[in-house]
Write a protein that holds these residues in place. Structure first.
Motif, PDB file in Angstrom:
ATOM      1  N   GLY A 360       4.688  12.598   1.182  1.00 34.16           N
ATOM      2  CA  GLY A 360       5.239  12.926   2.484  1.00 34.16           C
ATOM      3  C   GLY A 360       5.144  11.750   3.436  1.00 34.16           C
ATOM      4  O   GLY A 360       5.398  10.600   3.065  1.00 34.16           O
ATOM      5  N   SER A 361       4.744  12.037   4.674  1.00 34.75           N
ATOM      6  CA  SER A 361       4.606  11.009   5.702  1.00 34.75           C
ATOM      7  C   SER A 361       3.182  10.490   5.804  1.00 34.75           C
ATOM      8  O   SER A 361       2.873   9.685   6.687  1.00 34.75           O
ATOM      9  N   LEU A 362       2.316  10.938   4.875  1.00 39.46           N
ATOM     10  CA  LEU A 362       0.899  10.633   5.031  1.00 39.46           C
ATOM     11  C   LEU A 362       0.430   9.420   4.243  1.00 39.46           C
ATOM     12  O   LEU A 362      -0.436   8.678   4.710  1.00 39.46           O
ATOM     13  N   GLN A 363       0.971   9.206   3.055  1.00 38.83           N
ATOM     14  CA  GLN A 363       0.433   8.141   2.217  1.00 38.83           C
ATOM     15  C   GLN A 363       1.521   7.492   1.364  1.00 38.83           C
ATOM     16  O   GLN A 363       2.404   8.172   0.838  1.00 38.83           O
ATOM     17  N   HIS A 364       1.425   6.163   1.237  1.00 37.87           N
ATOM     18  CA  HIS A 364       2.296   5.414   0.333  1.00 37.87           C
ATOM     19  C   HIS A 364       1.424   4.505  -0.528  1.00 37.87           C
ATOM     20  O   HIS A 364       0.478   3.864  -0.030  1.00 37.87           O
ATOM     21  N   ILE A 365       1.724   4.449  -1.815  1.00 36.53           N
ATOM     22  CA  ILE A 365       1.031   3.556  -2.750  1.00 36.53           C
ATOM     23  C   ILE A 365       2.085   2.796  -3.539  1.00 36.53           C
ATOM     24  O   ILE A 365       2.998   3.396  -4.128  1.00 36.53           O
ATOM     25  N   GLY A 366       1.979   1.475  -3.555  1.00 36.44           N
ATOM     26  CA  GLY A 366       2.865   0.637  -4.351  1.00 36.44           C
ATOM     27  C   GLY A 366       2.063  -0.107  -5.405  1.00 36.44           C
ATOM     28  O   GLY A 366       0.993  -0.646  -5.113  1.00 36.44           O
ATOM     29  N   VAL A 367       2.567  -0.117  -6.628  1.00 34.49           N
ATOM     30  CA  VAL A 367       1.871  -0.768  -7.739  1.00 34.49           C
ATOM     31  C   VAL A 367       2.846  -1.745  -8.387  1.00 34.49           C
ATOM     32  O   VAL A 367       3.994  -1.377  -8.690  1.00 34.49           O
ATOM     33  N   PHE A 368       2.377  -2.988  -8.650  1.00 29.73           N
ATOM     34  CA  PHE A 368       3.272  -4.026  -9.168  1.00 29.73           C
ATOM     35  C   PHE A 368       2.575  -4.816 -10.274  1.00 29.73           C
ATOM     36  O   PHE A 368       1.407  -5.174 -10.155  1.00 29.73           O
ATOM     37  N   LYS A 369       3.350  -5.109 -11.335  1.00 28.40           N
ATOM     38  CA  LYS A 369       2.816  -5.866 -12.455  1.00 28.40           C
ATOM     39  C   LYS A 369       3.930  -6.725 -13.046  1.00 28.40           C
ATOM     40  O   LYS A 369       5.062  -6.253 -13.197  1.00 28.40           O
ATOM     41  N   ASN A 370       3.621  -7.990 -13.381  1.00 30.95           N
ATOM     42  CA  ASN A 370       4.639  -8.884 -13.922  1.00 30.95           C
ATOM     43  C   ASN A 370       3.950  -9.923 -14.807  1.00 30.95           C
ATOM     44  O   ASN A 370       3.593 -11.008 -14.364  1.00 30.95           O
ATOM     45  N   ASP A 371       3.730  -9.551 -16.077  1.00 25.84           N
ATOM     46  CA  ASP A 371       2.957 -10.396 -16.980  1.00 25.84           C
ATOM     47  C   ASP A 371       3.635 -10.529 -18.339  1.00 25.84           C
ATOM     48  O   ASP A 371       4.394  -9.653 -18.765  1.00 25.84           O
ATOM     49  N   VAL A 372       3.311 -11.628 -19.017  1.00 27.09           N
ATOM     50  CA  VAL A 372       3.669 -11.800 -20.422  1.00 27.09           C
ATOM     51  C   VAL A 372       2.652 -11.031 -21.253  1.00 27.09           C
ATOM     52  O   VAL A 372       1.440 -11.156 -21.033  1.00 27.09           O
ATOM     53  N   VAL A 373       3.122 -10.227 -22.201  1.00 29.29           N
ATOM     54  CA  VAL A 373       2.197  -9.468 -23.039  1.00 29.29           C
ATOM     55  C   VAL A 373       1.301 -10.426 -23.817  1.00 29.29           C
ATOM     56  O   VAL A 373       1.754 -11.403 -24.398  1.00 29.29           O
ATOM     57  N   GLY A 374       0.012 -10.132 -23.802  1.00 26.67           N
ATOM     58  CA  GLY A 374      -0.950 -10.973 -24.484  1.00 26.67           C
ATOM     59  C   GLY A 374      -1.761 -11.846 -23.558  1.00 26.67           C
ATOM     60  O   GLY A 374      -2.802 -12.375 -23.944  1.00 26.67           O
ATOM     61  N   GLU A 375      -1.291 -12.030 -22.326  1.00 19.87           N
ATOM     62  CA  GLU A 375      -2.047 -12.795 -21.351  1.00 19.87           C
ATOM     63  C   GLU A 375      -2.915 -11.850 -20.512  1.00 19.87           C
ATOM     64  O   GLU A 375      -2.774 -10.630 -20.588  1.00 19.87           O
ATOM     65  N   ASP A 376      -3.830 -12.413 -19.735  1.00 19.92           N
ATOM     66  CA  ASP A 376      -4.627 -11.584 -18.833  1.00 19.92           C
ATOM     67  C   ASP A 376      -3.703 -10.945 -17.793  1.00 19.92           C
ATOM     68  O   ASP A 376      -2.893 -11.627 -17.166  1.00 19.92           O
TER      69      ASP A 376
END
Length: 479
Positions: A360-376
């Motif tokens: 709703g108007s109470l909470q926003h969460i953004g999650v982002f990931k951009n990696d080559v598989v096998g790296e940290d």
């Protein structure tokens, strides 16, 4: 000390089982003094040969210390395979079956183990069926198979404890659990559920056209594609969060507004541009591929309209998967690809996604990931709450080494399952992070509904019967 845990390892010659997760975890338990032994490896690929020919040090060590029997299921009917497994079980008395083979074979091993009261750790997806991308009956059997296993598990538990679980990284991972805690807090304090959630997943796994014929657990020759690869992780993540914070939603209307199959993808310039660059030989003709490969799903979008008690719309969840996005691949077609010796990550696979959650108007969460598989891996989480709720309304956090650095990993889940199968308790830190069979009802129902919609749209020159059906499915959210 608990009794020895005797393991049947299905698909033990693969990279995930033999090098990255299962074999290392079992060896670690042995080094710590826990009585566990891998008695049988069931795989059409010779584990001794795989351990010799590849960088499979954990598998090679497991073969040395446990000397497991090799069971080759290739060419066996279901009844023949069950008879062979029964003979092996009579000899070794399995405590735990670990399933890491192609998803289209999961059901047979799950059904066999559960009906004999043997605990199971099964890789994702729980079950898929051959031809589900174009055969409506096959797609429908995904949901039906879950119900059959659910009933079988209830019967097995009537006489003895039987644990069935999946090593789902995100259910156990610190990053995703911190998000789950935030979502739950808003639901409990204000009754505010999730009102919009959008997941965009980019695979980056670039395949030369010929390579759609190759692959171990995730080849396309079984008539299923990208949805049966890593998508289950994200479907389960969305399901988990929805169950934690449903708000007013009681059901979902599921539709499939976009679908691109392998055959459609291969007719685009996108399918060959990178191949032309890394091979250095110019455009090449697309080879003829079997109809089941051509019909498999490559890219797709699903909409889940959240519906209230009276059918009113209370939100929307979107899952978009693009298999053929930016790729880190820089090598051409390798000779040893044809013998399935090239692991998928060497084909340029990426781990890229963005997840946007609003309550709703109470909470926003953004999650982002951009990696080559096998790296940290690094995962960035941005959290905002309305200022009337908190003095700190915005937090931006980066989790470094987010997968391997989590306090609980898939190897920890496997070790906990070994303990449970032995009659011992799971470690307290891990116990509530195991994704058990019963936790997968909504996840698997959505997975099945997605395939039903994909199969319903099949037709034209595909090797299947065209079915005219509704372009939507309804899934109950609350149990």
């Amino acid at each position: 000390m608990a009794r020895t845990t005797t393991v049947l390892l299905v698909g033990g010659s693969g990279h995930w089982a033999g090098r990255e997760n299962h074999a290392p975890a079992l060896l670690d338990m042995k080094r710590s003094g826990w009585p566990v032994r891998t008695a049988v490896i069931c795989d059409p690929r010779d584990p001794e040969k795989r351990a010799r020919d590849e960088d499979m040090t954990p598998l090679r060590e497991l073969l040395r210390v446990d000397t497991p029997d090799w069971l080759n299921p290739d060419g066996l009917s279901r009844s023949e395979l069950e008879a062979v497994l029964d003979r092996a079980h009579a000899t070794h008395r399995f405590s735990l079956v670990i399933i890491a083979c192609s998803p289209v074979h999961h059901y047979v091993y799950l059904a066999w183990a559960i009906s004999r009261g043997v605990s199971v750790l099964c890789d994702k997806p729980l079950l898929a069926t051959e031809g589900a991308a174009y055969n409506p009956s096959a797609a429908q059997s995904i949901t039906g198979g879950y119900t059959e296993l659910e009933n079988a598990l209830a019967r097995a538990r009537a006489s003895r404890p039987c644990h069935v679980a999946m090593p789902l990284r995100r259910r156990a991972n610190d990053v995703y659990r911190s998000i789950a805690s935030d979502i739950t807090e808003m639901q409990r304090a204000y009754g505010q559920g999730i009102t919009s959630m959008q997941m965009i997943k980019n695979g980056g796994l670039f395949r030369h056209p010929e390579e759609y014929l190759f692959g171990d657990a995730h080849g396309y020759r079984s008539g299923v594609g990208a949805l049966s690869f890593s998508s289950y992780h994200y479907i389960d993540l969305l399901s988990w969060y929805l169950e934690l914070a449903p708000g007013e939603a009681v059901a979902m209307r599921v539709t499939n507004p976009y679908l691109r199959r392998v055959g459609e993808f291969l007719r685009t310039r996108q399918a060959t541009t990178l191949a032309d660059l890394i091979d250095g030989r110019g455009p090449n003709p697309i080879p003829d591929l079997p109809s089941e490969v051509v019909a498999a799903e490559a890219d797709f979008v699903f909409h889940l309209e959240l519906l209230g008690e009276n059918g009113q719309k209370v939100g929307l969840v979107t899952y978009a998967c693009h298999s053929n996005t930016y790729s880190h691949r820089s090598v051409g077609l390798q000779e040893f690809d044809q013998t399935d010796q090239q692991p998928f990550r060497e084909k340029g696979r990426m781990s890229q996604f963005s997840l946007d959650i609003n309550q709703g108007s109470l909470q926003h969460i953004g999650v982002f990931k951009n990696d080559v598989v096998g790296e940290d891996y690094q995962i960035r989480v941005q959290r905002r709450r309305n200022p009337v709720l908190t003095d700190v309304s915005y937090v931006d956090e980066i989790f470094h080494n987010a997968h391997a650095g989590s306090s609980v990993t898939p190897q920890d889940v496997l070790r906990a399952m070994v303990r449970l199968a032995s009659g011992d308790a799971a470690p307290a830190q891990v116990a509530d992070r195991i994704a058990f069979f019963e936790d997968q009802r909504l996840s698997h129902r959505l997975f099945g509904a997605f395939y039903e919609l994909i199969a319903a749209s099949a037709g034209g020159d595909l090797a299947c019967s065209r079915e005219s059906g509704p372009a939507e499915r309804f899934v109950e959210l609350r149990r």
